[in-house]
Motif scaffolding. Structure first.
Motif, mmCIF file in Angstrom:
data_model
loop_
_atom_site.group_PDB
_atom_site.id
_atom_site.type_symbol
_atom_site.label_atom_id
_atom_site.label_comp_id
_atom_site.label_asym_id
_atom_site.label_seq_id
_atom_site.Cartn_x
_atom_site.Cartn_y
_atom_site.Cartn_z
ATOM 1 N N ALA A 63 -3.010 -1.256 -0.969
ATOM 2 C CA ALA A 63 -1.995 -0.179 -1.366
ATOM 3 C C ALA A 63 -2.720 1.228 -1.471
ATOM 4 C CB ALA A 63 -1.512 -0.484 -2.844
ATOM 5 N N HIS A 64 -3.986 1.346 -0.795
ATOM 6 C CA HIS A 64 -4.820 2.353 -0.534
ATOM 7 C C HIS A 64 -5.456 2.589 0.565
ATOM 8 C CE1 HIS A 64 -7.511 5.351 -3.115
ATOM 9 N NE2 HIS A 64 -7.707 5.682 -1.661
ATOM 10 N N THR A 65 -5.058 3.033 1.689
ATOM 11 C CA THR A 65 -5.455 3.240 3.008
ATOM 12 C C THR A 65 -5.648 4.886 3.401
ATOM 13 O OG1 THR A 65 -3.714 2.854 4.401
ATOM 14 C CG2 THR A 65 -5.202 0.982 3.618
ATOM 15 N N PRO A 70 -7.391 13.422 7.842
ATOM 16 C CA PRO A 70 -8.319 14.588 8.032
ATOM 17 C C PRO A 70 -9.090 14.862 7.160
ATOM 18 C CG PRO A 70 -6.075 15.522 7.750
ATOM 19 C CD PRO A 70 -6.076 13.929 7.907
ATOM 20 N N PHE A 71 -10.360 14.855 6.964
ATOM 21 C CA PHE A 71 -11.218 14.970 5.919
ATOM 22 C C PHE A 71 -12.758 15.376 6.300
ATOM 23 C CE2 PHE A 71 -12.935 12.624 1.835
ATOM 24 C CZ PHE A 71 -12.476 13.703 0.939
ATOM 25 N N GLY A 72 -13.262 16.374 5.360
ATOM 26 C CA GLY A 72 -14.530 16.665 5.581
ATOM 27 C C GLY A 72 -14.831 17.213 7.018
ATOM 28 N N PHE A 154 2.301 9.551 -6.235
ATOM 29 C CA PHE A 154 1.921 10.692 -5.770
ATOM 30 C C PHE A 154 0.620 10.685 -6.322
ATOM 31 C CE2 PHE A 154 6.289 10.921 -6.667
ATOM 32 C CZ PHE A 154 6.823 11.565 -5.569
ATOM 33 N N LYS A 155 -0.488 11.012 -5.308
ATOM 34 C CA LYS A 155 -1.673 11.035 -5.890
ATOM 35 C C LYS A 155 -2.132 12.544 -6.008
ATOM 36 C CE LYS A 155 -6.693 9.879 -4.610
ATOM 37 N NZ LYS A 155 -7.656 9.284 -3.684
ATOM 38 N N LEU A 156 -2.973 12.733 -7.117
ATOM 39 C CA LEU A 156 -3.475 13.868 -7.590
ATOM 40 C C LEU A 156 -4.951 13.960 -7.656
ATOM 41 C CD1 LEU A 156 -0.435 14.226 -9.361
ATOM 42 C CD2 LEU A 156 -1.346 16.383 -8.874
ATOM 43 N N MET A 187 -4.414 8.531 -9.903
ATOM 44 C CA MET A 187 -5.344 9.895 -10.218
ATOM 45 C C MET A 187 -6.751 9.549 -9.423
ATOM 46 S SD MET A 187 -5.650 12.860 -11.304
ATOM 47 C CE MET A 187 -4.280 12.886 -12.280
ATOM 48 N N HIS A 188 -7.196 10.438 -8.691
ATOM 49 C CA HIS A 188 -8.658 10.373 -8.491
ATOM 50 C C HIS A 188 -9.365 11.113 -9.471
ATOM 51 C CE1 HIS A 188 -12.013 11.076 -5.299
ATOM 52 N NE2 HIS A 188 -12.666 11.135 -6.518
ATOM 53 N N ALA A 189 -9.826 10.196 -10.194
ATOM 54 C CA ALA A 189 -10.609 10.860 -11.692
ATOM 55 C C ALA A 189 -12.129 11.060 -11.644
ATOM 56 C CB ALA A 189 -10.003 9.848 -12.731
ATOM 57 N N VAL A 243 -7.004 5.648 -9.507
ATOM 58 C CA VAL A 243 -7.643 4.840 -8.128
ATOM 59 C C VAL A 243 -9.142 4.643 -8.152
ATOM 60 C CG1 VAL A 243 -5.728 5.654 -6.708
ATOM 61 C CG2 VAL A 243 -7.558 7.230 -7.022
ATOM 62 N N HIS A 244 -9.627 3.781 -7.360
ATOM 63 C CA HIS A 244 -10.849 3.640 -7.077
ATOM 64 C C HIS A 244 -11.815 3.665 -8.119
ATOM 65 C CE1 HIS A 244 -11.053 7.834 -6.525
ATOM 66 N NE2 HIS A 244 -10.624 7.842 -5.105
ATOM 67 N N VAL A 245 -11.674 3.016 -9.388
ATOM 68 C CA VAL A 245 -12.544 2.852 -10.251
ATOM 69 C C VAL A 245 -13.788 2.032 -10.080
ATOM 70 C CG1 VAL A 245 -12.702 2.105 -12.706
ATOM 71 C CG2 VAL A 245 -10.504 2.819 -11.917
ATOM 72 N N THR A 319 -8.664 -1.265 -0.788
ATOM 73 C CA THR A 319 -9.941 -0.907 -0.124
ATOM 74 C C THR A 319 -10.328 0.726 -0.068
ATOM 75 O OG1 THR A 319 -8.681 -0.519 2.090
ATOM 76 C CG2 THR A 319 -9.561 -2.670 1.763
ATOM 77 N N ASP A 320 -9.116 1.584 -0.236
ATOM 78 C CA ASP A 320 -9.595 2.888 -0.096
ATOM 79 C C ASP A 320 -10.300 2.981 1.540
ATOM 80 O OD1 ASP A 320 -9.771 5.869 -0.171
ATOM 81 O OD2 ASP A 320 -11.682 5.366 -1.597
ATOM 82 N N HIS A 321 -9.810 2.380 2.307
ATOM 83 C CA HIS A 321 -10.023 2.384 3.902
ATOM 84 C C HIS A 321 -10.086 3.736 4.297
ATOM 85 C CE1 HIS A 321 -10.663 0.868 7.795
ATOM 86 N NE2 HIS A 321 -9.655 1.633 8.299
ATOM 87 N N PRO A 341 -18.818 13.059 5.405
ATOM 88 C CA PRO A 341 -17.543 12.771 5.128
ATOM 89 C C PRO A 341 -17.490 11.523 4.292
ATOM 90 C CG PRO A 341 -17.991 12.535 7.602
ATOM 91 C CD PRO A 341 -19.237 13.091 7.132
ATOM 92 N N ASN A 342 -16.664 11.746 3.386
ATOM 93 C CA ASN A 342 -16.520 10.518 2.296
ATOM 94 C C ASN A 342 -15.542 9.653 2.518
ATOM 95 O OD1 ASN A 342 -16.728 12.059 -1.048
ATOM 96 N ND2 ASN A 342 -17.961 12.626 0.820
ATOM 97 N N GLY A 343 -16.157 8.450 2.407
ATOM 98 C CA GLY A 343 -15.050 7.203 2.796
ATOM 99 C C GLY A 343 -15.766 6.099 3.665
ATOM 100 N N MET A 344 -15.136 4.941 3.542
ATOM 101 C CA MET A 344 -15.820 3.891 3.980
ATOM 102 C C MET A 344 -14.822 2.842 4.590
ATOM 103 S SD MET A 344 -18.543 2.612 1.033
ATOM 104 C CE MET A 344 -18.429 1.024 1.642
HETATM 105 O O1 URP Z 1 -14.378 8.654 -0.282
HETATM 106 C C1 URP Z 1 -13.204 8.681 -0.449
HETATM 107 N N1 URP Z 1 -12.609 7.798 -1.192
HETATM 108 N N2 URP Z 1 -12.519 8.909 0.631
HETATM 109 C C2 URP Z 1 -11.185 8.957 0.575
HETATM 110 C C3 URP Z 1 -10.405 9.951 -0.001
HETATM 111 C C4 URP Z 1 -10.334 9.494 -1.398
HETATM 112 O O2 URP Z 1 -10.576 10.170 -2.357
HETATM 113 O O3 URP Z 1 -9.597 8.480 -1.607
#
Ligand code: URP
Ligand code: ZN
Ligand code: ZN
Length: 465
Positions: A63-65, A70-72, A154-156, A187-189, A243-245, A319-321, A341-344
């Motif tokens: 539920a999180h890809t 577009p990022f960073g 909705f993600k904030l 929420m991205h907290a 999300v992503h705790v 995964t926050d893929h 760039p943030n992400g894995m």
């Molecule tokens: O580092 C991450 N998590 N990148 C994807 C964007 C996000 O905040 O979920």
């Protein structure tokens, strides 16, 4: 109508483990019957799949890809085509990706853009959440329309000032709207305003390596933001999904909210369960491979996350893929960790890593299926079409070999990224065959699917409310 029988396996769902054969008719589960019973032996079929010694699982729901995000200053490396193919290889048959509202644009424009990226390209089924970057009168109204048509979450962001960040007033307004229209705020907290001060100070003092990414994104700033998000949701009378705790103290905030009876839910990801700040500190800029937000934490946090998953303080593992190649993408941050760039990458390995957690004794088999298949489906309005094996459900089925040994590596993975965050890790368990709505996508470890098989999934509202 084509008929498939899967025989001889152990059907594992969130609620049951049954030695049963499974009949699939026209893309849906038609029946289950105990091995060797008259019912099971009487089924005629066009295709028979021998699952002796295997688990028969519902397809995973990630539920999180972020495909092609577009990022960073760059784009996540997996397209919907490569990313959903890799998902299928790992036993995930549904993804929910994040469409993005750009600043000054409507939600509709963002959603249309994501439909255009995904349409006709996916190997497995997909839905969308919406990232709200610009909360205003018009986007608040649009939220109602999106919920009605199946984009119900909705993600904030409390992080990333100047990019996706919303202040508390905007967050409160979005939550109030969600409380009226049935939407779920994700929420991205992290306290991004405070983090940016610490980033500036770290860089000014010459602390520029990837490991400082973890240092500045402090546990206290994840916990504080989680607490604040809970209180804002409480004031708005809205449910909240964090999300992503990654941090123990953030789990404590979610647990405390749930203890009060508030509709607060939490998600964690394999990277927080299996990796740590030790990875971020790997020498020679290798740590950049592990830069994501929330960041990896010291190893001690892992046990709190596992406990949270066992006792339902956390409900979902996604995964926050969000893959960026080391070469040319992660390298953008040499000499300045804030430009990495943030992400894995991870969409391919969630089911296997969580099965390893079963082998290691962190989770029961049924809890594995619950947090990876059933709960995300319920959380995001897809159950029982997705997330279970029961008459009427989509025949998204994984034949899983629990005894197979494999070594995770970029040499063998199917994600379009030049490194693996789990390079060289040995795990027990592997996907053998995957069906999506009854159609083979992976067959005896060969890809037989095609781009465009995956269809868009309008979703219902959260089924935990
Ligand atoms: O580092 C991450 N998590 N990148 C994807 C964007 C996000 O905040 O979920
Ligand atoms: Zn996030
Ligand atoms: Zn994300």
């Amino acid at each position: 109508m084509s008929r498939t029988v899967i025989h001889g396996g152990l059907v594992v769902t969130a609620s049951d483990e049954i030695h049963a054969d499974v009949l699939i008719e026209g893309g849906r589960i038609a029946a289950l019957a105990a091995h060797g019973t008259d019912a099971a032996t009487s089924w005629s079929a066009d295709r028979r799949i021998d699952a002796t010694g295997m688990y028969v699982l519902p397809g995973g729901v990630d539920a999180h890809t972020h495909m092609e995000m577009p990022f960073g200053g760059t784009y996540a490396a997996d397209t919907f085509e490569t990313g959903t193919r890799a998902a299928a290889w790992g036993g995930t048959t549904t993804i929910v990706d994040f469409a993005i509202q750009s600043m000054g644009r409507s939600l509709r424009e963002g959603l249309d853009t994501w439909h255009a990226k995904a349409d006709g390209r996916c190997a497995v089924d997909y839905g969308f959440h919406m990232i709200l970057s610009d909360v205003n009168e018009s986007s608040l109204k649009e939220m109602d329309r999106l919920v009605a048509e199946g984009v119900t979450s909705f993600k904030l962001f409390m992080a990333y000032p100047g990019v996706f960040y919303s202040d508390d007033g905007r967050i409160l307004r979005a939550m109030q709207r969600a409380s009226g229209n049935g939407g779920l705020v994700m929420m991205h907290a992290e306290n991004g305003i405070a983090i940016d001060v610490l980033v500036e100070q770290a860089l000014a003092e010459g602390r520029t390596d990837p490991r400082y990414h973890g240092d500045v994104r402090k546990v206290a700033l994840e916990a504080e933001a989680t607490h604040r998000a809970v209180q804002l949701a409480r004031v708005a009378g809205a449910p909240l999904y964090v999300v992503h705790v990654s941090a123990d103290e953030a789990v404590d905030e979610i647990a405390a909210a749930r203890h009060k009876g508030l509709p607060v839910f939490g998600e964690t990801c394999p990277q927080y369960l299996f990796l740590s700040t030790d990875n971020l500190a790997e020498p020679g800029f290798e740590g950049a491979k592990y830069v994501c937000s929330t960041p990896l934490r010291p190893r001690e946090h892992q046990e709190v996350l596992w406990r949270g998953l066992r006792n339902n303080e956390l409900q979902v593992v996604s995964t926050d893929h969000c893959p960026f190649c080391f070469s040319g993408q992660k390298e953008m941050g040499r000499g300045d960790f804030s430009k990495i760039p943030n992400g894995m990458p991870g969409v391919e390995h969630r089911m296997d890593l969580l099965h390893q957690a079963v082998v290691d004794g962190h989770l029961s088999r049924r809890r594995w299926v619950e947090i990876a298949c059933a709960s995300p489906a319920r959380m995001f309005g897809l159950y029982p079409k997705k997330g279970t094996i029961a008459p009427g459900a989509d025949a998204d089925v994984v034949i899983y070999d629990p005894g197979a040994e494999q070594t995770i590596s970029a040499e063998t993975h199917h994600m379009a990224v030049d490194y693996s965050a789990y390079e060289g890790r040995r795990v027990t368990g592997q996907v053998r065959t995957v069906l999506s709505r009854g159609v083979p996508v992976i067959e005896d470890r060969a890809y037989v699917g095609h781009a465009g098989h995956g269809t868009y999934l309008p979703r219902g509202t959260c089924q935990y409310l």
